[in-house]
Design a protein around this motif. Structure first.
Motif, PDB file in Angstrom:
ATOM      1  N   SER A  55      38.424 -82.372  12.526  1.00  0.00           N
ATOM      2  CA  SER A  55      38.886 -82.945  13.787  1.00  0.00           C
ATOM      3  C   SER A  55      39.205 -81.803  14.750  1.00  0.00           C
ATOM      4  N   PHE A  56      39.524 -82.150  15.979  1.00  0.00           N
ATOM      5  CA  PHE A  56      39.892 -81.159  16.997  1.00  0.00           C
ATOM      6  C   PHE A  56      41.368 -81.320  17.299  1.00  0.00           C
ATOM      7  N   ARG A  57      42.102 -80.204  17.230  1.00  0.00           N
ATOM      8  CA  ARG A  57      43.549 -80.283  17.397  1.00  0.00           C
ATOM      9  C   ARG A  57      44.069 -79.035  18.079  1.00  0.00           C
ATOM     10  N   ASN A  58      45.260 -79.196  18.640  1.00  0.00           N
ATOM     11  CA  ASN A  58      45.968 -78.067  19.235  1.00  0.00           C
ATOM     12  C   ASN A  58      47.067 -77.663  18.259  1.00  0.00           C
ATOM     13  N   ASN A  59      46.928 -76.469  17.662  1.00  0.00           N
ATOM     14  CA  ASN A  59      47.924 -76.043  16.676  1.00  0.00           C
ATOM     15  C   ASN A  59      48.958 -75.101  17.290  1.00  0.00           C
ATOM     16  N   GLY A  60      49.148 -75.206  18.615  1.00  0.00           N
ATOM     17  CA  GLY A  60      50.267 -74.522  19.245  1.00  0.00           C
ATOM     18  C   GLY A  60      50.031 -73.061  19.600  1.00  0.00           C
ATOM     19  N   LEU A  61      48.754 -72.670  19.724  1.00  0.00           N
ATOM     20  CA  LEU A  61      48.491 -71.299  20.180  1.00  0.00           C
ATOM     21  C   LEU A  61      48.689 -71.261  21.687  1.00  0.00           C
ATOM     22  N   LYS A  62      49.398 -70.254  22.177  1.00  0.00           N
ATOM     23  CA  LYS A  62      49.586 -70.136  23.619  1.00  0.00           C
ATOM     24  C   LYS A  62      48.263 -69.691  24.247  1.00  0.00           C
ATOM     25  N   PRO A  63      47.756 -70.405  25.269  1.00  0.00           N
ATOM     26  CA  PRO A  63      46.481 -69.984  25.880  1.00  0.00           C
ATOM     27  C   PRO A  63      46.569 -68.533  26.346  1.00  0.00           C
ATOM     28  N   SER A  64      45.517 -67.757  26.071  1.00  0.00           N
ATOM     29  CA  SER A  64      45.510 -66.348  26.475  1.00  0.00           C
ATOM     30  C   SER A  64      45.015 -66.246  27.919  1.00  0.00           C
ATOM     31  N   PRO A 105      41.400 -84.723  29.835  1.00  0.00           N
ATOM     32  CA  PRO A 105      42.683 -83.998  29.788  1.00  0.00           C
ATOM     33  C   PRO A 105      43.289 -84.004  28.379  1.00  0.00           C
ATOM     34  N   SER A 106      43.071 -85.104  27.632  1.00  0.00           N
ATOM     35  CA  SER A 106      43.664 -85.189  26.293  1.00  0.00           C
ATOM     36  C   SER A 106      42.991 -84.240  25.301  1.00  0.00           C
ATOM     37  N   ASP A 107      41.871 -83.631  25.681  1.00  0.00           N
ATOM     38  CA  ASP A 107      41.176 -82.701  24.787  1.00  0.00           C
ATOM     39  C   ASP A 107      41.425 -81.231  25.138  1.00  0.00           C
ATOM     40  N   MET A 108      42.274 -80.993  26.155  1.00  0.00           N
ATOM     41  CA  MET A 108      42.515 -79.610  26.570  1.00  0.00           C
ATOM     42  C   MET A 108      43.172 -78.813  25.443  1.00  0.00           C
ATOM     43  N   TYR A 109      42.663 -77.636  25.182  1.00  0.00           N
ATOM     44  CA  TYR A 109      43.198 -76.688  24.184  1.00  0.00           C
ATOM     45  C   TYR A 109      43.084 -77.191  22.751  1.00  0.00           C
ATOM     46  N   ASP A 149      40.931 -70.354  27.465  1.00  0.00           N
ATOM     47  CA  ASP A 149      39.872 -71.136  26.838  1.00  0.00           C
ATOM     48  C   ASP A 149      40.412 -72.537  26.550  1.00  0.00           C
ATOM     49  N   SER A 150      39.827 -73.562  27.189  1.00  0.00           N
ATOM     50  CA  SER A 150      40.365 -74.915  27.026  1.00  0.00           C
ATOM     51  C   SER A 150      39.732 -75.661  25.857  1.00  0.00           C
ATOM     52  N   GLY A 151      38.829 -74.981  25.101  1.00  0.00           N
ATOM     53  CA  GLY A 151      38.287 -75.564  23.867  1.00  0.00           C
ATOM     54  C   GLY A 151      37.543 -76.864  24.092  1.00  0.00           C
ATOM     55  N   ARG A 152      37.900 -77.868  23.323  1.00  0.00           N
ATOM     56  CA  ARG A 152      37.205 -79.164  23.372  1.00  0.00           C
ATOM     57  C   ARG A 152      37.213 -79.759  24.786  1.00  0.00           C
ATOM     58  N   GLY A 153      38.279 -79.485  25.544  1.00  0.00           N
ATOM     59  CA  GLY A 153      38.403 -80.031  26.891  1.00  0.00           C
ATOM     60  C   GLY A 153      37.264 -79.593  27.802  1.00  0.00           C
ATOM     61  N   TRP A 184      33.772 -73.869  17.862  1.00  0.00           N
ATOM     62  CA  TRP A 184      35.213 -74.106  17.911  1.00  0.00           C
ATOM     63  C   TRP A 184      35.523 -75.323  18.788  1.00  0.00           C
ATOM     64  N   ASP A 185      34.672 -75.562  19.803  1.00  0.00           N
ATOM     65  CA  ASP A 185      34.918 -76.684  20.708  1.00  0.00           C
ATOM     66  C   ASP A 185      34.052 -77.906  20.386  1.00  0.00           C
ATOM     67  N   GLY A 186      33.266 -77.827  19.295  1.00  0.00           N
ATOM     68  CA  GLY A 186      32.449 -78.973  18.901  1.00  0.00           C
ATOM     69  C   GLY A 186      31.333 -79.299  19.875  1.00  0.00           C
ATOM     70  N   GLY A 187      30.953 -78.341  20.705  1.00  0.00           N
ATOM     71  CA  GLY A 187      29.938 -78.596  21.727  1.00  0.00           C
ATOM     72  C   GLY A 187      28.564 -78.925  21.158  1.00  0.00           C
ATOM     73  N   VAL A 188      28.299 -78.520  19.928  1.00  0.00           N
ATOM     74  CA  VAL A 188      26.969 -78.722  19.344  1.00  0.00           C
ATOM     75  C   VAL A 188      27.036 -79.848  18.321  1.00  0.00           C
ATOM     76  N   ASN A 189      26.074 -80.765  18.379  1.00  0.00           N
ATOM     77  CA  ASN A 189      26.188 -81.992  17.581  1.00  0.00           C
ATOM     78  C   ASN A 189      25.307 -82.044  16.337  1.00  0.00           C
ATOM     79  N   HIS A 190      24.576 -80.952  16.039  1.00  0.00           N
ATOM     80  CA  HIS A 190      23.650 -81.016  14.909  1.00  0.00           C
ATOM     81  C   HIS A 190      23.355 -79.595  14.444  1.00  0.00           C
TER      82      HIS A 190
END
Lengths: 256, 338
Positions: B229-238, B252-256, B242-246, B115-121
């Motif tokens: 791509s990685f995007r913030n679709n407006g889910l309120k952080p629980s 900071p621009s990748d938070m959530y 979880d800051s996702g890609r950030g 979900w956060d794209g941490g793995v590249n292959h």
């Protein structure tokens, strides 16, 4: 008749198919060999894991429980400026494993070598090319599985100055991309030429000094800096520091 | 007879390694009209034997410390290889993760994993679940030992690689062969696009497709239904925050930001979103209509929400159902062999 053909065939097969094995060796000229021998130091002391106590530039007391680093992309330069490249050579030096400190360079070419260059870490290509093997096997715990890429170097230990309950400090230095790149190219000149000829064996002893992790350009206090595990600025600071930790101690050549 | 023996002897003497038959190559098929995949099995020749070995490993619980959890435990075929009924994953000793097991299909088109794209292959992806203490909590040293002691595995590795040595690299490459072959391209929508039998869409579905293209396709891009791509679709952080890609890039621009998921096979993959917070598609549409949580990294496309009339909603939901691929979840080729 049948029997005769069989025997003939047997002879032919053995003499053809297996020639390689039975070939007499060409006249004895042994190829040269060259190895790098890494010695891990803390200032002027040889590193002793766990038990020995050291002091860094900030004045913090510490001991070392783990010390590992990758060496790759080794290039040796000859007197005349031409180079020998150790292609596909990736080595993990682990203070805990004496054998890992001796790196034998395969198929070294003859020549008079005056300097060496290598990468501390694993080049970006190998960080993005899927499952690797040898020293790059993820089994060695030097691969970040949550943020793909190799940990170029690891230093762990304890210090009374550490703010952690466990008194540990943990430095895992990774990152190969853009501003987070911590890869360091080290270039070292030899104190004397390494004359590599047939039947010669050359050993280049290279020291790494752990104290350099804590000083120049930035003095590192373990209290303020007990961990670097996620790349970014902490990893950059420490890698900028350790970039100059290697020195060539000696170059010795013996002829058989 | 005697002669044959002599020949055999001669051959034997020159080939100390047993001669293994070459593995049978598989041609990976790109569905008509789809882009080139990112992963094309470079340095990992796709073969029948490699795929079958990867499948066996995928369903083998010995890849976990407790010998109870396989990849297939969290990625089940009837759920399009997601884990049905769990908002977040359950691993060894019933330890709970923080994210929803995503479905596995069309992975060769993903540019990054998780979900956060941490793995590249794709090949290095399984290292994480295998070593993760809340998933399989095992290491390659132990796994290789277990597989070496098995009667079947050494032969299977030899059939793929020419000799029976078992390494993490070989395990990872064959797992990638199995996962890479999981292509879902036989939904009604696919048949409609290819003008095949079974692809006749109703008026409501066609309306829905139009609404989809107007409101959703910018992120959920056809034909894979993600632009990856990685995007913030407006889910309120629980509470987990979880800051996702950030968390991966530390920017900071990748938070959530989270990876845009495909919308194929939604019928089988409930609950939805990275933390499985919505159990129905109605709830998802309610979120896009009135639930958008505004924050610094909210995607600008969603700053006003997506407001649809009740009729538009019905048609959009009808269209989303055309993305379910029943052939995929029933494909015998992907089933565990017992």
């Amino acid at each position: 008749m049948k029997k005769f053909v069989g025997v003939l065939l047997l002879i032919v097969l053995f003499s053809m198919g297996c020639r390689k094995k039975d070939d007499p060796k060409p006249p004895v000229t042994n190829p040269p060999s060259l190895s790098l021998s890494f010695k891990n130091m803390v200032g002027s002391d040889t590193l002793t894991l766990e038990t020995a106590s050291y002091k860094n530039a900030h004045g913090d007391t510490f001991n070392v429980s783990m010390y590992k680093y990758y060496i790759s992309n080794i290039v040796l330069t000859k007197e005349d400026g031409t180079t020998f490249t150790d292609t596909n050579g990736y080595y993990l030096v682990d203070a805990e494993k004496p054998l890992s400190r001796e790196i034998k360079i395969n198929n070294i070419a003859s020549g008079s070598y005056t300097k060496i260059q290598f990468l501390v870490g694993v080049d970006s290509i190998r960080n993005v090319s899927g499952a690797q093997t040898g020293a790059l096997d993820p089994f060695y715990g030097m691969f970040w599985d949550w943020n793909s890429g190799y940990i170029m170097a690891k230093l762990e230990g304890t210090s009374p100055q550490s703010p952690n309950v466990s008194k540990q400090f943990v430095y895992h230095i990774g990152g190969f991309n853009g501003p987070d790149n911590v890869l360091k190219t080290v270039e070292l000149s030899f104190p004397n030429k390494a004359v590599v000829v047939s039947s010669s064996h050359t050993v280049i002893q290279i020291n790494s000094d752990i104290l350099e992790w804590f000083k120049t350009p930035s003095t590192v206090s373990i209290f303020n800096f007990p961990g670097a595990m996620n790349g970014g600025k902490p990893a950059r600071t420490l890698s900028d520091n350790y970039a100059d930790m290697f020195t060539v101690q000696s170059v010795t050549t013996t002829i058989e | 007879m005697y002669m044959m023996m002599v020949v055999a002897l001669g051959l034997y003497a020159c080939h100390p390694d047993p001669v293994v038959e070459a593995a049978k190559e598989i041609q990976f098929e790109i569905p008509k009209g789809w882009p080139q995949p990112v992963y094309q099995f470079e340095n990992n020749p796709l073969t029948v034997e490699g795929f079958e070995l990867g499948k066996k490993l995928f369903f083998d619980t010995r890849l976990s410390r407790t010998n109870t959890i396989s990849c297939g435990t969290c990625h089940q075929q009837f759920s399009a290889f997601a884990q049905i009924g769990h908002d977040v994953s359950h691993g060894v000793d019933d330890k709970i993760g923080i994210r929803n097991s995503p479905p596995l299909f069309n992975l060769n088109w993903h540019t990054r994993f998780f979900w956060d794209g941490g793995v590249n292959h794709l090949e290095v992806q399984p290292i994480n679940p295998i070593q993760n203490p809340v998933e399989m909590d095992e290491n390659f040293g132990n796994i290789i030992q277990k597989l070496k002691n098995d009667a079947d595995y050494p032969k299977r590795f030899a059939a793929v690689f020419g000799n029976d040595s078992i390494t993490s690299q070989r395990i990872l490459k064959t797992l990638a062969q199995f996962m890479g072959m999981l292509v879902s391209s036989h939904s009604k929508y696919d048949k409609y696009m290819r003008q095949e039998a079974g692809g006749e869409m109703t008026t409501a579905e066609l309306n829905g497709l139009q609404i989809f293209r107007n409101h959703c396709a910018a992120c959920h891009k056809e034909p894979l239904f993600s632009d990856f791509s990685f995007r913030n679709n407006g889910l309120k952080p629980s509470v987990v925050n979880d800051s996702g890609r950030g968390h991966v890039t530390l920017q900071p621009s990748d938070m959530y930001l989270f990876k845009v998921p495909s919308l194929r096979n939604l019928l089988y993959t409930s609950p939805y979103m990275h933390d499985g917070r919505f159990s129905t598609l109605e709830a998802v549409l309610n979120h896009y209509a009135t639930g958008i949580y505004s924050s610094a990294t909210l995607d600008p496309l969603l700053s006003n929400g997506i407001n649809l009339t009740p009729q538009e909603r019905k048609d959009l939901l009808a269209f989303l159902q055309t993305l379910n691929d029943e052939e995929f979840i029933r494909n015998k080729r992907f089933q565990e062999q017992r």
